[in-house]
Write an enzyme that holds these catalytic residues in place. Structure first.
Site, PDB file in Angstrom:
ATOM      1  N   HIS A   1      -3.812   6.861   1.363  1.00 50.89           N
ATOM      2  CA  HIS A   1      -4.027   5.546   0.750  1.00 50.89           C
ATOM      3  C   HIS A   1      -5.426   5.086   1.142  1.00 50.89           C
ATOM      4  O   HIS A   1      -5.827   5.185   2.300  1.00 50.89           O
ATOM      5  CB  HIS A   1      -2.966   4.564   1.250  1.00 50.89           C
ATOM      6  CG  HIS A   1      -3.389   3.145   1.096  1.00 50.89           C
ATOM      7  ND1 HIS A   1      -3.761   2.620  -0.124  1.00 50.89           N
ATOM      8  CD2 HIS A   1      -3.540   2.136   2.002  1.00 50.89           C
ATOM      9  CE1 HIS A   1      -4.110   1.348   0.045  1.00 50.89           C
ATOM     10  NE2 HIS A   1      -3.997   1.031   1.320  1.00 50.89           N
TER      11      HIS A   1
ATOM     12  N   CYS B   1       0.817  -1.224   0.000  1.00 51.90           N
ATOM     13  CA  CYS B   1       0.000   0.000   0.000  1.00 51.90           C
ATOM     14  C   CYS B   1       0.849   1.272   0.000  1.00 51.90           C
ATOM     15  O   CYS B   1       0.393   2.328  -0.416  1.00 51.90           O
ATOM     16  CB  CYS B   1      -0.941  -0.004   1.199  1.00 51.90           C
ATOM     17  SG  CYS B   1      -2.002  -1.450   1.197  1.00 51.90           S
TER      18      CYS B   1
ATOM     19  N   ASN C   1     -10.070  -1.124  -1.977  1.00 50.82           N
ATOM     20  CA  ASN C   1      -8.660  -0.841  -1.679  1.00 50.82           C
ATOM     21  C   ASN C   1      -7.819  -1.400  -2.826  1.00 50.82           C
ATOM     22  O   ASN C   1      -7.763  -2.617  -3.015  1.00 50.82           O
ATOM     23  CB  ASN C   1      -8.312  -1.504  -0.338  1.00 50.82           C
ATOM     24  CG  ASN C   1      -6.864  -1.299   0.078  1.00 50.82           C
ATOM     25  OD1 ASN C   1      -5.987  -1.095  -0.755  1.00 50.82           O
ATOM     26  ND2 ASN C   1      -6.617  -1.383   1.367  1.00 50.82           N
TER      27      ASN C   1
HETATM   28  N1  ACO Z   1     -19.161 -10.014   5.959  1.00 51.09           N
HETATM   29  C1  ACO Z   1     -19.819 -10.348   7.067  1.00 51.09           C
HETATM   30  N2  ACO Z   1     -19.223 -10.682   8.221  1.00 51.09           N
HETATM   31  C2  ACO Z   1     -17.877 -10.668   8.229  1.00 51.09           C
HETATM   32  C3  ACO Z   1     -17.120 -10.326   7.110  1.00 51.09           C
HETATM   33  C4  ACO Z   1     -17.798  -9.994   5.932  1.00 51.09           C
HETATM   34  N3  ACO Z   1     -17.162  -9.653   4.806  1.00 51.09           N
HETATM   35  N4  ACO Z   1     -15.819 -10.394   7.423  1.00 51.09           N
HETATM   36  C5  ACO Z   1     -15.734 -10.769   8.692  1.00 51.09           C
HETATM   37  N5  ACO Z   1     -16.980 -10.941   9.199  1.00 51.09           N
HETATM   38  C6  ACO Z   1     -17.374 -11.352  10.534  1.00 51.09           C
HETATM   39  C7  ACO Z   1     -16.316 -12.180  11.211  1.00 51.09           C
HETATM   40  O1  ACO Z   1     -16.404 -13.532  10.828  1.00 51.09           O
HETATM   41  C8  ACO Z   1     -16.652 -11.975  12.649  1.00 51.09           C
HETATM   42  O2  ACO Z   1     -17.733 -12.764  12.988  1.00 51.09           O
HETATM   43  P1  ACO Z   1     -17.837 -13.468  14.443  1.00 51.09           P
HETATM   44  O3  ACO Z   1     -17.849 -12.319  15.428  1.00 51.09           O
HETATM   45  O4  ACO Z   1     -19.101 -14.224  14.366  1.00 51.09           O
HETATM   46  O5  ACO Z   1     -16.604 -14.306  14.553  1.00 51.09           O
HETATM   47  C9  ACO Z   1     -17.119 -10.526  12.699  1.00 51.09           C
HETATM   48  O6  ACO Z   1     -17.512 -10.197  11.353  1.00 51.09           O
HETATM   49  C10 ACO Z   1     -16.035  -9.567  13.139  1.00 51.09           C
HETATM   50  O7  ACO Z   1     -14.843  -9.885  12.439  1.00 51.09           O
HETATM   51  P2  ACO Z   1     -13.505  -9.124  12.653  1.00 51.09           P
HETATM   52  O8  ACO Z   1     -12.449  -9.661  11.759  1.00 51.09           O
HETATM   53  O9  ACO Z   1     -13.220  -9.068  14.135  1.00 51.09           O
HETATM   54  O10 ACO Z   1     -13.962  -7.727  12.119  1.00 51.09           O
HETATM   55  P3  ACO Z   1     -13.459  -6.314  12.517  1.00 51.09           P
HETATM   56  O11 ACO Z   1     -14.470  -5.646  13.328  1.00 51.09           O
HETATM   57  O12 ACO Z   1     -12.055  -6.351  13.012  1.00 51.09           O
HETATM   58  O13 ACO Z   1     -13.459  -5.638  11.094  1.00 51.09           O
HETATM   59  C11 ACO Z   1     -11.880  -4.962   9.437  1.00 51.09           C
HETATM   60  C12 ACO Z   1     -12.578  -6.132  10.096  1.00 51.09           C
HETATM   61  C13 ACO Z   1     -12.889  -4.131   8.680  1.00 51.09           C
HETATM   62  C14 ACO Z   1     -10.869  -5.499   8.452  1.00 51.09           C
HETATM   63  C15 ACO Z   1     -11.227  -4.162  10.575  1.00 51.09           C
HETATM   64  O14 ACO Z   1     -10.361  -4.952  11.326  1.00 51.09           O
HETATM   65  C16 ACO Z   1     -10.492  -3.001  10.052  1.00 51.09           C
HETATM   66  O15 ACO Z   1     -11.051  -1.990   9.764  1.00 51.09           O
HETATM   67  N6  ACO Z   1      -9.161  -3.153   9.962  1.00 51.09           N
HETATM   68  C17 ACO Z   1      -8.304  -2.173   9.406  1.00 51.09           C
HETATM   69  C18 ACO Z   1      -7.476  -2.803   8.409  1.00 51.09           C
HETATM   70  C19 ACO Z   1      -7.944  -2.554   7.018  1.00 51.09           C
HETATM   71  O16 ACO Z   1      -8.962  -2.014   6.718  1.00 51.09           O
HETATM   72  N7  ACO Z   1      -7.097  -2.935   6.136  1.00 51.09           N
HETATM   73  C20 ACO Z   1      -7.310  -2.688   4.787  1.00 51.09           C
HETATM   74  C21 ACO Z   1      -6.287  -3.309   3.999  1.00 51.09           C
HETATM   75  S1  ACO Z   1      -4.693  -3.055   4.635  1.00 51.09           S
HETATM   76  C22 ACO Z   1      -4.144  -1.574   4.136  1.00 51.09           C
HETATM   77  O17 ACO Z   1      -4.518  -1.092   3.124  1.00 51.09           O
HETATM   78  C23 ACO Z   1      -3.190  -0.894   5.014  1.00 51.09           C
END
Ligand code: ACO
Length: 355
Positions: free
Chosen positions: A282, A116, A312
């Site tokens: 980004h 990224c 992304n």
């Molecule tokens: N649709 C529906 N449910 C989903 C999905 C989906 N696509 N993906 C995960 N879930 C579920 C999981 O299975 C989990 O369910 P459970 O509680 O029954 O086990 C629940 O949603 C929560 O999952 P988490 O992985 O804990 O979700 P989180 O709240 O952490 O959100 C996310 C994930 C959006 C990726 C978050 O961690 C975030 O914003 N991270 C920042 C990193 C990022 O955005 N990176 C982008 C790419 S990296 C970069 O460019 C730098």
């Protein structure tokens, strides 16, 4: 002193739009979850066999080259940022050179693999060549085809919904105009977190294991029965051929490092956050961008966000956003444009450009 200016910008995304609803045919997900967590409504995917990372890059590059007022054969160096090159090797830069029909010029081409943050690293590298007088027209590209390496089953939904395909390009040229061009770039990396956002295969680790890495236990194997290959059945079975992310860890680091490196770049040239006319983060996640803008105190009308449409696009996200903002008239002569990124490695960096 000679600086590098951005003389032309261009972007290209595939026509094929994949909405959040479209993803429900592959995995258990829904539009509300995706929009709430990431801000993404849709993304673009290439049509398999029609486009590659290098062909998307060529389409974006042709636009940037024309806007720079030159012909492709006048390019004298290519810097290509991507994590999804057409081949494991050679790099995408040489394929782009060929796609542009300028292979007979035999100009140099390098690939930058900083995910990224790749475009910021690429800009930094390219600007050094211009400042030293080595080259006059450097093509700098960020392009990705990520749709072909996503786990589209429910197992991979946490990542697969985030990423898209696309390409952005700029042409750098020298300028002697005082205070204009790329004023500074700041680059960082911290390899202690390499496995927090990773696609481990294909690679030479061969099951290399270190307890401290906290990687999934299925990744720890080195049985010779799998043979001498970067890809084997064990890797395929355990999703090692797909990206893996510790999303919460990435979020925490990103919201700290984005503001930190933005301020570092501003300090280096004695400018303030309030001097920024356009902030292009980004496009990692809309929540991250909003959080960072708030933490820095940048009003939302100065922030470019297009992740809603393209997802992304990793190394392509900043040049796509820059080109789109430029086309919309949001980048004006004399504006201070700040581009900041954070990503796998971890790597992060910022570039300040006076237009
Ligand atoms: N649709 C529906 N449910 C989903 C999905 C989906 N696509 N993906 C995960 N879930 C579920 C999981 O299975 C989990 O369910 P459970 O509680 O029954 O086990 C629940 O949603 C929560 O999952 P988490 O992985 O804990 O979700 P989180 O709240 O952490 O959100 C996310 C994930 C959006 C990726 C978050 O961690 C975030 O914003 N991270 C920042 C990193 C990022 O955005 N990176 C982008 C790419 S990296 C970069 O460019 C730098």
């Amino acid at each position: 002193m000679t600086k590098a200016k951005i003389a032309g910008v261009g972007f290209h995304v595939p026509e094929n739009i994949i909405t959040n609803d479209d993803l429900t045919q592959y995995m258990d997900t829904n539009d509300a979850w995706i929009q709430e967590r990431t801000g993404i409504k849709e993304r673009r995917w290439v049509t398999r066999g029609k486009d590659t990372t290098a062909t998307l890059a060529a389409k974006a590059s042709r636009i940037a080259i024309e806007r720079a007022g030159i012909e492709a054969k006048e390019i004298d160096f290519i810097v290509f940022a991507t994590l999804s090159a057409d081949y494991y090797f050679p790099g995408a830069g040489v394929i782009l050179q060929r796609e542009l029909g300028i292979a007979d010029t035999e100009i140099g081409a390098i690939d930058i693999k900083n995910q990224c943050t790749g475009f910021i690293y690429a800009l930094s590298v390219a600007s050094q060549y211009i400042e030293t007088g080595m080259y006059k027209n450097v093509l700098v590209v960020g392009a990705e085809v990520q749709s072909m390496a996503l786990d589209l089953s429910t197992r991979g939904r946490g990542i697969a919904v985030i990423f898209g395909d696309g390409a952005g390009a700029v042409v750098l040229q020298p300028t002697e105009e005082k205070g204009k061009g790329i004023l500074t770039t700041k680059l960082h990396a911290d390899g202690r977190y390499a496995e927090k956002l990773i696609m481990p295969v294909p690679g030479s680790h061969g099951g290399y294991h270190n307890d401290a890495l906290e990687t999934p236990s299925d990744w720890n194997f080195s049985d010779e029965k799998w043979g001498n290959s970067f890809v084997n059945e064990h890797m395929l079975k355990n999703a090692m051929v797909f990206p893996y992310m510790d999303g919460q860890h990435v979020f925490k680091m990103a919201v700290t490092k984005f503001p930190e490196v933005t301020k570092e770049a501003l300090d280096a040239v004695h400018l303030k956050v309030s001097d920024i006319d356009l902030f292009i983060p980004h496009q990692a996640n809309l929540r991250i961008s909003q959080f960072v803008a708030k933490r820095l105190g940048i009003p939302l009308e100065k922030v470019v966000n297009n992740i809603q449409k393209y997802g992304n696009t990793t190394a392509a996200s900043i040049p796509i956003a820059l080109a789109e903002a430029w086309e919309a008239g949001r980048v004006k002569e004399g504006d201070l444009v700040c581009m900041t990124a954070f990503g796998s490695g971890f790597t992060w960096g910022s570039a300040l450009v006076r237009w």
